[in-house]
Write an enzyme that holds these catalytic residues in place. Structure first.
Site, PDB file in Angstrom:
ATOM      1  N   ARG A 154      11.947 -10.881   2.060  1.00  0.00           N
ATOM      2  CA  ARG A 154      12.304 -12.249   1.666  1.00  0.00           C
ATOM      3  C   ARG A 154      13.721 -12.557   2.159  1.00  0.00           C
ATOM      4  NH1 ARG A 154       9.950  -9.663  -2.788  1.00  0.00           N
ATOM      5  NH2 ARG A 154       7.983 -10.596  -3.494  1.00  0.00           N
ATOM      6  N   LYS A 178      12.418  -8.622  -6.076  1.00  0.00           N
ATOM      7  CA  LYS A 178      12.346  -9.407  -7.306  1.00  0.00           C
ATOM      8  C   LYS A 178      12.203  -8.499  -8.520  1.00  0.00           C
ATOM      9  CE  LYS A 178      10.324 -13.791  -5.730  1.00  0.00           C
ATOM     10  NZ  LYS A 178       9.140 -14.674  -5.864  1.00  0.00           N
ATOM     11  N   HIS A 251      10.110 -18.002   5.024  1.00  0.00           N
ATOM     12  CA  HIS A 251       8.839 -17.569   4.438  1.00  0.00           C
ATOM     13  C   HIS A 251       7.709 -17.590   5.466  1.00  0.00           C
ATOM     14  CE1 HIS A 251       8.092 -16.132   0.452  1.00  0.00           C
ATOM     15  NE2 HIS A 251       6.894 -16.635   0.445  1.00  0.00           N
ATOM     16  N   ARG A 254       7.810 -14.328   7.079  1.00  0.00           N
ATOM     17  CA  ARG A 254       7.206 -13.322   6.174  1.00  0.00           C
ATOM     18  C   ARG A 254       5.682 -13.402   6.279  1.00  0.00           C
ATOM     19  NH1 ARG A 254       8.099 -10.281   1.388  1.00  0.00           N
ATOM     20  NH2 ARG A 254       6.826 -10.859  -0.405  1.00  0.00           N
ATOM     21  N   HIS A 277       4.759  -6.998  -3.129  1.00  0.00           N
ATOM     22  CA  HIS A 277       3.918  -7.747  -4.064  1.00  0.00           C
ATOM     23  C   HIS A 277       3.543  -6.857  -5.243  1.00  0.00           C
ATOM     24  CE1 HIS A 277       2.410 -10.856  -0.878  1.00  0.00           C
ATOM     25  NE2 HIS A 277       3.546 -11.221  -1.452  1.00  0.00           N
ATOM     26  N   TYR A 286      -3.719 -13.204   2.811  1.00  0.00           N
ATOM     27  CA  TYR A 286      -3.535 -13.002   4.251  1.00  0.00           C
ATOM     28  C   TYR A 286      -4.810 -12.512   4.928  1.00  0.00           C
ATOM     29  CZ  TYR A 286       1.343 -13.595   3.076  1.00  0.00           C
ATOM     30  OH  TYR A 286       2.520 -14.107   2.617  1.00  0.00           O
TER      31      TYR A 286
END
Length: 309
Positions: A154, A178, A251, A254, A277, A286
Protein backbone atom coordinates in the site's frame (compact mmCIF):
# COMPACT_ATOMS: atom_id res chain seq x y z
CA UNK A 1 -11.14 32.47 18.99
CA UNK A 2 -13.17 29.47 17.82
CA UNK A 3 -15.88 28.32 20.22
CA UNK A 4 -15.32 24.67 21.02
CA UNK A 5 -17.61 22.31 22.88
CA UNK A 6 -17.67 18.71 24.00
CA UNK A 7 -18.43 17.52 20.47
CA UNK A 8 -15.33 19.22 19.03
CA UNK A 9 -13.22 17.42 21.60
CA UNK A 10 -14.69 14.04 20.72
CA UNK A 11 -14.25 14.66 16.99
CA UNK A 12 -10.53 15.25 17.71
CA UNK A 13 -10.42 12.07 19.79
CA UNK A 14 -12.16 10.15 17.00
CA UNK A 15 -9.56 11.41 14.54
CA UNK A 16 -6.78 10.13 16.83
CA UNK A 17 -8.66 6.82 17.14
CA UNK A 18 -8.79 6.43 13.34
CA UNK A 19 -5.12 7.28 12.85
CA UNK A 20 -3.48 5.56 15.80
CA UNK A 21 -5.81 2.73 16.83
CA UNK A 22 -7.44 1.78 13.53
CA UNK A 23 -4.30 2.80 11.57
CA UNK A 24 -6.32 4.42 8.80
CA UNK A 25 -4.53 6.64 6.33
CA UNK A 26 -4.60 10.41 6.86
CA UNK A 27 -6.72 10.74 3.71
CA UNK A 28 -9.34 8.26 4.99
CA UNK A 29 -9.52 10.03 8.37
CA UNK A 30 -9.85 13.36 6.58
CA UNK A 31 -12.81 12.03 4.56
CA UNK A 32 -14.50 10.69 7.71
CA UNK A 33 -14.17 14.06 9.43
CA UNK A 34 -15.53 15.87 6.38
CA UNK A 35 -18.58 13.59 6.40
CA UNK A 36 -19.12 14.24 10.11
CA UNK A 37 -18.92 17.99 9.48
CA UNK A 38 -21.47 17.70 6.63
CA UNK A 39 -23.92 15.88 8.90
CA UNK A 40 -23.32 18.39 11.68
CA UNK A 41 -24.13 21.27 9.32
CA UNK A 42 -27.24 19.42 8.12
CA UNK A 43 -28.81 18.89 11.56
CA UNK A 44 -28.05 22.47 12.58
CA UNK A 45 -29.38 24.08 9.39
CA UNK A 46 -32.56 21.97 9.52
CA UNK A 47 -33.07 22.72 13.22
CA UNK A 48 -32.98 19.03 14.25
CA UNK A 49 -30.34 19.43 16.98
CA UNK A 50 -27.80 21.93 18.30
CA UNK A 51 -24.93 19.46 17.87
CA UNK A 52 -24.06 15.86 17.06
CA UNK A 53 -24.14 14.54 20.63
CA UNK A 54 -27.61 16.04 21.21
CA UNK A 55 -29.34 14.07 18.42
CA UNK A 56 -32.53 12.49 19.78
CA UNK A 57 -34.72 11.69 16.77
CA UNK A 58 -33.90 8.28 15.27
CA UNK A 59 -35.38 9.33 11.91
CA UNK A 60 -32.77 12.05 11.27
CA UNK A 61 -30.09 9.73 9.80
CA UNK A 62 -32.71 8.58 7.28
CA UNK A 63 -33.55 12.18 6.42
CA UNK A 64 -29.83 12.83 5.91
CA UNK A 65 -29.59 9.91 3.48
CA UNK A 66 -32.56 11.28 1.54
CA UNK A 67 -30.88 14.70 1.56
CA UNK A 68 -27.73 13.20 0.06
CA UNK A 69 -29.80 11.61 -2.70
CA UNK A 70 -31.27 15.01 -3.62
CA UNK A 71 -27.70 16.30 -4.01
CA UNK A 72 -27.00 13.51 -6.51
CA UNK A 73 -24.28 11.80 -4.51
CA UNK A 74 -23.32 8.40 -5.91
CA UNK A 75 -24.38 5.26 -4.06
CA UNK A 76 -20.74 4.62 -3.18
CA UNK A 77 -20.31 8.09 -1.65
CA UNK A 78 -23.54 7.76 0.35
CA UNK A 79 -22.49 4.32 1.60
CA UNK A 80 -19.12 5.72 2.70
CA UNK A 81 -20.72 8.64 4.53
CA UNK A 82 -23.20 6.40 6.36
CA UNK A 83 -20.42 3.98 7.27
CA UNK A 84 -18.26 6.80 8.63
CA UNK A 85 -21.07 8.29 10.70
CA UNK A 86 -21.98 4.84 12.00
CA UNK A 87 -18.36 4.42 13.17
CA UNK A 88 -18.35 7.87 14.76
CA UNK A 89 -21.53 7.26 16.73
CA UNK A 90 -20.29 3.82 17.81
CA UNK A 91 -17.24 5.65 19.14
CA UNK A 92 -19.49 8.13 21.00
CA UNK A 93 -21.49 5.23 22.49
CA UNK A 94 -18.25 3.56 23.68
CA UNK A 95 -17.18 6.88 25.22
CA UNK A 96 -20.62 7.15 26.91
CA UNK A 97 -21.32 10.50 25.20
CA UNK A 98 -24.52 9.18 23.60
CA UNK A 99 -26.71 6.22 24.48
CA UNK A 100 -27.84 5.04 21.05
CA UNK A 101 -26.22 4.82 17.62
CA UNK A 102 -29.13 5.65 15.30
CA UNK A 103 -26.97 5.03 12.24
CA UNK A 104 -26.98 1.30 12.98
CA UNK A 105 -30.59 1.28 11.70
CA UNK A 106 -29.76 3.03 8.43
CA UNK A 107 -29.30 0.74 5.46
CA UNK A 108 -26.46 1.62 3.12
CA UNK A 109 -27.24 1.56 -0.61
CA UNK A 110 -26.48 -1.67 -2.43
CA UNK A 111 -23.36 -1.15 -4.49
CA UNK A 112 -22.79 -2.73 -7.89
CA UNK A 113 -19.96 -5.23 -7.86
CA UNK A 114 -17.01 -3.74 -9.70
CA UNK A 115 -13.73 -5.37 -10.51
CA UNK A 116 -10.54 -3.57 -9.47
CA UNK A 117 -8.95 -1.40 -12.13
CA UNK A 118 -5.45 -2.35 -13.13
CA UNK A 119 -2.84 -1.49 -15.75
CA UNK A 120 -1.67 -4.28 -18.05
CA UNK A 121 1.95 -5.35 -18.28
CA UNK A 122 2.66 -3.69 -21.64
CA UNK A 123 1.40 -0.31 -20.46
CA UNK A 124 3.51 -0.56 -17.33
CA UNK A 125 6.61 -1.48 -19.33
CA UNK A 126 6.04 1.60 -21.46
CA UNK A 127 5.73 3.74 -18.32
CA UNK A 128 9.04 2.42 -16.98
CA UNK A 129 10.77 3.14 -20.30
CA UNK A 130 9.35 6.68 -20.41
CA UNK A 131 10.76 7.65 -16.99
CA UNK A 132 13.24 10.53 -16.94
CA UNK A 133 16.65 9.74 -15.46
CA UNK A 134 18.17 13.22 -15.18
CA UNK A 135 18.09 13.95 -11.45
CA UNK A 136 17.92 12.39 -7.95
CA UNK A 137 14.16 13.05 -7.94
CA UNK A 138 13.77 11.19 -11.23
CA UNK A 139 15.50 8.14 -9.75
CA UNK A 140 13.35 8.38 -6.62
CA UNK A 141 10.23 8.41 -8.84
CA UNK A 142 11.40 5.23 -10.54
CA UNK A 143 11.81 3.63 -7.11
CA UNK A 144 8.23 4.62 -6.22
CA UNK A 145 6.83 3.01 -9.38
CA UNK A 146 8.98 -0.11 -8.91
CA UNK A 147 8.08 -0.56 -5.25
CA UNK A 148 4.33 -0.15 -5.74
CA UNK A 149 4.10 -2.41 -8.78
CA UNK A 150 6.75 -5.02 -7.90
CA UNK A 151 5.78 -5.56 -4.25
CA UNK A 152 2.04 -4.74 -4.18
CA UNK A 153 2.41 -2.80 -0.92
CA UNK A 154 0.00 0.00 0.00
CA UNK A 155 1.13 3.58 -0.56
CA UNK A 156 0.84 4.27 3.19
CA UNK A 157 3.13 1.29 3.86
CA UNK A 158 5.66 2.59 1.35
CA UNK A 159 5.66 6.13 2.76
CA UNK A 160 6.43 5.00 6.31
CA UNK A 161 9.08 2.45 5.29
CA UNK A 162 12.47 2.95 6.91
CA UNK A 163 15.85 2.15 5.36
CA UNK A 164 16.34 -0.40 8.14
CA UNK A 165 13.24 -2.29 6.94
CA UNK A 166 15.19 -3.45 3.86
CA UNK A 167 17.26 -6.63 4.15
CA UNK A 168 19.55 -6.39 1.12
CA UNK A 169 21.36 -9.62 1.92
CA UNK A 170 18.22 -11.76 1.75
CA UNK A 171 16.28 -9.58 -0.70
CA UNK A 172 13.39 -8.94 1.70
CA UNK A 173 11.52 -5.92 3.02
CA UNK A 174 9.64 -5.64 6.32
CA UNK A 175 6.25 -4.05 5.70
CA UNK A 176 4.34 -2.45 8.56
CA UNK A 177 0.73 -3.07 7.53
CA UNK A 178 -2.75 -2.24 8.72
CA UNK A 179 -3.66 -2.98 12.31
CA UNK A 180 0.02 -3.23 13.32
CA UNK A 181 0.35 -6.43 11.26
CA UNK A 182 3.86 -6.80 9.89
CA UNK A 183 4.73 -9.01 6.94
CA UNK A 184 7.80 -9.91 4.88
CA UNK A 185 7.76 -9.24 1.13
CA UNK A 186 10.54 -10.29 -1.28
CA UNK A 187 12.14 -7.95 -3.81
CA UNK A 188 13.90 -9.08 -6.96
CA UNK A 189 17.66 -8.57 -7.29
CA UNK A 190 17.43 -5.69 -9.77
CA UNK A 191 15.13 -3.72 -7.46
CA UNK A 192 17.45 -4.35 -4.50
CA UNK A 193 20.34 -2.89 -6.53
CA UNK A 194 18.27 0.14 -7.52
CA UNK A 195 17.34 0.71 -3.87
CA UNK A 196 21.03 0.64 -2.90
CA UNK A 197 21.89 3.20 -5.59
CA UNK A 198 18.95 5.40 -4.58
CA UNK A 199 19.97 5.38 -0.89
CA UNK A 200 23.67 5.97 -1.57
CA UNK A 201 23.35 8.55 -4.34
CA UNK A 202 19.90 10.10 -4.91
CA UNK A 203 18.60 10.07 -1.35
CA UNK A 204 21.92 11.33 0.02
CA UNK A 205 21.81 14.23 -2.44
CA UNK A 206 18.26 15.12 -1.40
CA UNK A 207 18.93 14.98 2.34
CA UNK A 208 22.41 16.54 2.51
CA UNK A 209 21.12 19.92 3.71
CA UNK A 210 19.26 18.42 6.67
CA UNK A 211 20.85 17.98 10.06
CA UNK A 212 18.29 15.45 11.29
CA UNK A 213 18.75 11.69 11.36
CA UNK A 214 15.88 10.96 8.99
CA UNK A 215 15.85 7.25 8.11
CA UNK A 216 12.60 7.18 6.12
CA UNK A 217 13.16 5.63 2.69
CA UNK A 218 11.21 8.09 0.55
CA UNK A 219 11.82 11.81 0.89
CA UNK A 220 10.71 14.88 -1.04
CA UNK A 221 12.77 17.63 -2.63
CA UNK A 222 13.10 19.33 0.76
CA UNK A 223 14.64 16.21 2.27
CA UNK A 224 11.62 15.55 4.50
CA UNK A 225 9.22 12.61 4.42
CA UNK A 226 7.18 12.06 1.27
CA UNK A 227 3.43 11.85 1.91
CA UNK A 228 0.84 9.59 0.29
CA UNK A 229 -0.62 12.65 -1.42
CA UNK A 230 2.85 13.51 -2.73
CA UNK A 231 3.13 10.02 -4.25
CA UNK A 232 -0.19 10.51 -6.06
CA UNK A 233 1.05 13.80 -7.52
CA UNK A 234 4.27 12.11 -8.69
CA UNK A 235 2.35 9.28 -10.39
CA UNK A 236 0.19 11.83 -12.23
CA UNK A 237 3.34 13.59 -13.44
CA UNK A 238 4.76 10.28 -14.68
CA UNK A 239 1.58 9.73 -16.72
CA UNK A 240 1.69 13.26 -18.11
CA UNK A 241 5.34 12.94 -19.10
CA UNK A 242 4.62 9.63 -20.83
CA UNK A 243 1.88 11.30 -22.87
CA UNK A 244 -0.72 8.82 -21.61
CA UNK A 245 -4.38 9.72 -21.15
CA UNK A 246 -5.41 7.10 -18.58
CA UNK A 247 -5.34 7.80 -14.85
CA UNK A 248 -3.16 5.99 -12.38
CA UNK A 249 -3.25 5.63 -8.60
CA UNK A 250 -1.13 3.76 -6.05
CA UNK A 251 -3.98 1.31 -5.52
CA UNK A 252 -4.18 0.58 -9.25
CA UNK A 253 -0.54 -0.49 -9.10
CA UNK A 254 -1.38 -2.76 -6.16
CA UNK A 255 -4.22 -4.24 -8.23
CA UNK A 256 -1.84 -4.63 -11.18
CA UNK A 257 0.66 -6.50 -8.99
CA UNK A 258 -1.98 -8.97 -7.78
CA UNK A 259 -3.43 -9.49 -11.25
CA UNK A 260 0.01 -10.05 -12.82
CA UNK A 261 0.92 -12.57 -10.12
CA UNK A 262 -2.26 -14.60 -10.63
CA UNK A 263 -2.09 -14.36 -14.43
CA UNK A 264 1.40 -15.83 -14.25
CA UNK A 265 0.44 -18.79 -12.08
CA UNK A 266 0.83 -17.63 -8.46
CA UNK A 267 -1.46 -19.37 -5.97
CA UNK A 268 -4.11 -17.36 -4.15
CA UNK A 269 -2.71 -17.92 -0.65
CA UNK A 270 0.69 -16.58 -1.64
CA UNK A 271 -0.85 -13.44 -3.14
CA UNK A 272 -2.97 -13.01 0.00
CA UNK A 273 0.19 -13.14 2.12
CA UNK A 274 2.05 -10.69 -0.12
CA UNK A 275 -0.83 -8.19 -0.11
CA UNK A 276 -1.32 -8.45 3.64
CA UNK A 277 -5.00 -9.34 3.35
CA UNK A 278 -6.47 -10.68 6.57
CA UNK A 279 -9.21 -12.60 4.73
CA UNK A 280 -8.83 -14.66 1.57
CA UNK A 281 -12.10 -13.19 0.26
CA UNK A 282 -10.33 -9.84 -0.17
CA UNK A 283 -7.84 -11.51 -2.51
CA UNK A 284 -10.34 -13.63 -4.43
CA UNK A 285 -11.67 -10.64 -6.37
CA UNK A 286 -8.46 -10.76 -8.42
CA UNK A 287 -9.31 -14.25 -9.63
CA UNK A 288 -12.36 -12.71 -11.32
CA UNK A 289 -10.11 -10.20 -13.07
CA UNK A 290 -7.94 -13.06 -14.31
CA UNK A 291 -10.98 -15.06 -15.45
CA UNK A 292 -12.34 -12.09 -17.38
CA UNK A 293 -9.01 -11.66 -19.11
CA UNK A 294 -8.85 -15.39 -19.84
CA UNK A 295 -12.32 -15.35 -21.40
CA UNK A 296 -11.52 -12.26 -23.45
CA UNK A 297 -8.37 -13.91 -24.78
CA UNK A 298 -10.27 -17.11 -25.55
CA UNK A 299 -12.96 -15.39 -27.62
CA UNK A 300 -10.37 -13.23 -29.29
CA UNK A 301 -7.86 -15.95 -30.17
CA UNK A 302 -9.60 -19.28 -30.67
CA UNK A 303 -10.57 -19.80 -34.33
CA UNK A 304 -13.82 -21.63 -33.54
CA UNK A 305 -14.97 -18.93 -31.11
CA UNK A 306 -14.33 -16.31 -33.82
CA UNK A 307 -16.36 -18.33 -36.29
CA UNK A 308 -19.36 -18.60 -33.98
CA UNK A 309 -19.42 -14.95 -32.83
Amino acid sequence: MENRNICDEYIDLFNDFLLHTKHYSALTAENYLRDIKDFRNFIKSEGFAEDLHLLKNDRIPGYFTAHLNTLSFSKRSIARKISGLRSFYSFLVDEKVVEVNFFLRVKTPKLPKTLPRYIDDLELEYLFKSLKKDSPLDFRNEIILEMLYCTGIRVSELCKMQIGDIDFKQGLILVHGKGSRDRIVPIYEGLAEKLKLYIINSRSALIKELKSENRTLLINYKGTNLTTRGVRVILNKIIDNAGETFKISPHMLRHSFATSMLNNGADLRSVQELLGHLNLSSTQIYTHVSKERLMAEYFKRHPRSKENN
